[in-house]
Enzyme design. Structure first.
Site, short mmCIF file in Angstrom:
data_model
loop_
_atom_site.label_atom_id
_atom_site.label_comp_id
_atom_site.label_asym_id
_atom_site.label_seq_id
_atom_site.Cartn_x
_atom_site.Cartn_y
_atom_site.Cartn_z
CG HIS A 67 -11.40 113.95 -6.59
ND1 HIS A 67 -11.37 114.54 -7.83
CD2 HIS A 67 -10.71 114.77 -5.76
CE1 HIS A 67 -10.67 115.67 -7.76
NE2 HIS A 67 -10.26 115.83 -6.53
CD GLU A 70 -12.64 116.67 -2.36
OE1 GLU A 70 -12.36 117.84 -2.69
OE2 GLU A 70 -11.83 115.72 -2.50
CG HIS A 71 -13.87 119.03 -6.92
ND1 HIS A 71 -13.28 120.02 -7.66
CD2 HIS A 71 -12.85 118.30 -6.40
CE1 HIS A 71 -11.96 119.88 -7.61
NE2 HIS A 71 -11.68 118.85 -6.86
CD GLU A 142 -7.94 117.97 -7.84
OE1 GLU A 142 -9.12 118.21 -8.14
OE2 GLU A 142 -7.58 117.61 -6.70
#
Lengths: 426, 422
Positions: A67, A70-71, A142
């Site tokens: 993840h 991905e950012h 997040e």
């Protein structure tokens, strides 16, 4: 080029594999304004132990690294990726699941320019110590947002109740502590292993030309030395038992939320067999836990559940589980009622008539799913990584018989592999 | 590509809107009932769809209804209740697979009939709803209202509006209030149901493929006269802020949430309204916006931060999730960015990006059967006769001076902060 056609659906999927090993699928949607492309890698949060490309020993990377990556792929040396898409009127996004990381955009105009940007930015990571550090604060927020989400908490507690070793137990985004240990080097190691074109797929849907899509990708893609690579993913053996029967937690909620899980041991399937198992299990769950089911209505009329009650099966090659969710003041009572029901002979409640009706229901819902380019693309990719073509879905559905349900029921639903997760008001 | 869009008056206060398209694999039929938003009705209005779904005159239980929908190739029934400005809108819809893919010509008629039975022909006992059904759904509704606390982001937004608009009906929660549930019974709820049928403006939408026979069927079966449609006045817009508010709730949470409410005074009928939408988009619309770039990308303070406009009330909202101790720092950046916007410190590129983003979402309406219906309904509510093309063209013509002028009308009213427990 290959063409897959389904006459009944009146839909087609075109396919081509490029010399780089990248596979491109395209579903034409004449008359649609929106155009959508998804570039996905078969790499998600569960792939956290692997042998990095060019090395010979496995490494374990921090939770949440897929993840995090991905950012970070949105970072570029000069321009901002968001800006580039915005200027073309397109919107770009990405998501990481247990199994995949996907980069996608939708637009009404300038599709091929957007496609070029998509391929280029995913294939050219730009990581610095500074920009990795900067991202930690954003991802921490997040994670904290999810920490305050009771549905997310009760779901992950249910997974942790079922699984002992399997990395599906860990949160997709990781924890604030785990992401703080992530470095540029680790990110590159993961990137180089999992973002090879042979581990990826591009799916495009919209009113477009396949030739032009192929040309655009060819001129945008990076050149790789190897045509394909074998990725060694390591999964510790998962015992055939559940981890804990019950996990309880408290949060700021009004009514207790519960997840009841059934851990699946029928694993290792791919393609048609995997999809068939998935459909069979979901039809069983629909026959019991949807508003058209007698059992659902019994619970509803007894005031034990409200309309938030429902169930689904979710599974991949290395894991699988049925999950029954709802909110109720008496989750234990529902657990008992289900346990009691499942101790009976399934012929009593898996009736032919309901089965036939639910197949019809599934058929209609599948058709309606073809209305949305996003839903087509997301379902396509998800099934693709299971080695299944979405156009064959109806054939599998029609091949299912009531006996399949009865067999599966006996194997999958019993009280030994059943767990309960509850989040209560604090 | 424009839609072929036909609006047929079925009687006083009721219209049928037909949007013909063959690009979808399904059809959609929606009934919208428009009510005034007020404390007396709101809880009952929200409860009624739950009771209607329990049974019709012919199908007395919800299980029979559900089975029938499933048998019609999984036709999806849904109902929603929400506020649009100071109107409370009930929507009942069915979406079903287009019969031509299933060789079933009767499907369209069957679904329409069942949807109509749910809305107009409920299960009745002694000229009232079933007591048993009402009592059960009251309890479910109470749980539903209480569970608004579960979603912290939307809870924070609702709390801000509630405090900011406490002297306006717009502050009302669209599902109603727990304290108003007890006094509801099968008789007074049935009266309110009748009241809705008899006095609401009704808009019916069909989106999909149809022939003359089906159109005739829809017209003939939906004819009714609404004798005294309830008059709903245009919402009042507050321009001046008399007193600024600062509200804090302390909850057991991990993340702090800021919601800031602003009064703009720019009515949606006003020429400046499009400029206001663009101003809000430049400030906090997407990943290119000032707030996203500064609060998130530059300072790493938040994962989400955005601004949006509430059309009928001309309110702007900014919301963000942050670390508790970064409250003041975040507020300072938001204030500074808004000041920049008012001074015109943004580029032609920023304007172009916002316009394109808004226009892309408008264009995309055409790909969603549901958004098509919602778009036309919202045009009717706003008494706006422009086509989708005209709406897009009007955005194109907005210039920088207008955006600055609109931005200068944005006045802070209320800051809401969800803090942790101390």
């Amino acid at each position: 080029m290959k063409v897959f056609t389904n006459e009944r659906l009146n839909e087609q999927v075109l396919f081509k594999e490029l010399d780089s090993g990248l596979k491109i699928y395209f579903m034409p949607k004449p008359g649609f304004v929106k155009k959508y492309a998804v570039f996905s890698t078969n790499y998600g949060s569960i792939d956290n132990v692997f042998v990095p490309i060019g090395e010979d020993k496995p490494v374990e990377v921090p939770e949440g690294i897929a993840h995090f990556l991905e950012h970070k792929l949105f970072e570029e040396e000069e321009a901002n990726i968001f800006d580039k898409f915005s200027k073309l009127g397109a919107s770009v996004n990405a998501s990481t699941s247990f199994n995949q990381t996907s980069y996608l955009f939708n637009t009404t105009d300038h599709f091929y320019q957007c496609l070029e940007i998509l391929i280029r930015f995913v294939q050219s990571p730009y990581l610095t110590d500074e920009n990795v550090e900067k991202e930690k604060g954003i991802i921490a927020q997040e994670i904290k947002m999810y920490d305050d989400n009771p549905a997310w908490r009760v779901f992950f507690n249910c997974l942790r109740a079922m699984y002992i070793n399997h990395p599906i137990r860990i949160d997709i985004a990781g924890t604030v502590d785990s992401i703080n240990t992530i470095t540029k080097e680790m990110l590159y190691k993961s990137y180089n292993t999992f973002y090879h074109p042979s581990n990826m797929v591009l799916f495009v849907v919209g009113d477009l030309s396949f030739e032009e899509i192929i040309e655009t990708v060819k001129k945008s893609e990076k050149k790789y030395e190897l045509k394909s690579i074998d990725i060694d993913r390591i999964f510790e053996e998962e015992p055939r038992r559940v981890n804990e029967k019950l996990i309880e937690d408290t949060m700021s909620v009004s009514t207790p939320l519960f997840y009841i899980g059934f851990k699946d041991y029928d694993l290792g399937l791919e393609g048609r067999e995997a999809i068939k198992k998935d459909l069979i299990t979901n039809i069983i769950l629909d026959m019991l836990f949807t508003p058209s089911a007698k059992f659902y209505n019994d619970l509803y009329n007894d005031g034990l559940i409200d309309s938030n009650f429902g169930a689904y099966f979710s599974g991949k090659k290395t894991y699988g589980h049925s999950i029954i969710v709802g909110q109720s003041n008496v989750p234990e009572k529902i657990y008992e009622r289900i346990e009691k029901l499942f101790a009976k002979n399934p012929r009593e409640f898996l009736a032919k008539e309901d089965f036939e009706r639910l197949k019809k229901n599934e058929l209609g819902n599948f058709l309606m799913g073809f209305n949305s380019v996003e839903s087509i693309a997301n379902n396509f990719i998800d099934l693709y990584f299971d080695k299944f073509n979405i156009l064959d879905y109806l054939d599998v559905l029609e091949s299912i018989e009531l006996d399949d349900l009865l067999d599966r029921f006996k194997k999958h639903f019993n009280s030994e592999n059943m767990v309960l997760s509850v989040v209560r008001p604090n | 590509m424009e839609f072929s869009n036909e609006r047929v008056k079925l009687g006083n206060g009721i219209y049928l809107n037909l949007i013909k398209t063959s690009k979808f694999k399904s059809n959609l039929l929606s009934y919208y009932f428009v009510r005034p938003l007020n404390k007396d009705e709101v809880t009952k209005n929200a409860l009624i769809p739950l009771v209607l779904k329990r049974g019709t005159k012919d199908l007395n239980t919800s299980i029979e209804i559900e089975k029938k929908f499933e048998d019609m190739y999984g036709a999806n029934y849904s109902s929603t209740i929400n506020k649009r400005g100071e109107r409370h809108v009930l929507r009942f819809s069915a979406e079903w697979a287009n019969g031509k893919y299933l060789n079933d010509k009767e499907l369209n008629y069957g679904v329409v009939e069942l949807l109509r039975q749910i809305i107009y022909n409920p299960y009745i006992e002694n000229n009232a709803f079933s007591k048993e059904y009402v009592e059960q759904e009251k309890e479910n509704h109470r749980i539903r209202i209480e569970s608004k606390i579960n979603d912290k982001r939307s809870y924070a937004v609702n709390r801000c509006i509630e405090e900011m608009c406490k002297y306006e009906d717009f502050s009302l929660y669209s599902l109603g209030y727990v304290e108003d549930i007890d006094s509801i019974n099968e008789i007074n709820l049935y009266q309110q149901y009748k009241n809705i049928l008899n006095t609401s403006q009704i808009e019916i939408f069909f989106v999909g493929d149809y022939d003359e026979g089906f159109k005739r069927f829809l017209i003939d079966n939906n004819r009714v006269e609404i004798e005294n449609p309830v008059d709903i006045p245009r919402e009042k817009i507050i321009t001046r802020v008399e007193q600024k508010n600062m509200i804090e709730d302390c909850l057991d949470v991990n993340q702090g949430k800021i919601v800031i409410g602003y009064r703009t005074g720019v009515a949606f009928e006003d020429d400046l309204y499009n400029a206001l939408l663009i101003a809000s988009d430049i400030l906090g619309g997407g990943p290119n916006s000032k707030l996203f770039r500064n609060v998130r990308e530059k300072e790493s303070l938040a994962y989400y931060i955005s601004s949006s406009i509430i059309k009928y009330k001309s309110i702007m909202l900014i919301d963000a999730g942050i670390e508790f101790e970064n409250y003041q720092k975040t507020i300072n950046i938001i204030n500074a960015q808004l000041d920049e916007l008012k001074l015109g410190e943004f580029s032609e590129d920023d304007i172009e990006i916002s316009k394109k983003s808004i226009i892309t979402s408008l264009k995309s309406i055409r790909d969603s059967i549901f958004h098509i219906s919602e778009f036309f309904f919202s045009q009717i509510l706003a008494k706006d006769s422009r086509s989708l093309e005209q709406v897009m063209d009007d955005f194109e013509s907005v210039n920088k001076e207008q955006i600055i002028e609109a931005a200068q009308k944005i006045n802070i009213d209320t800051i809401y902060f969800m803090n942790g427990k101390k």
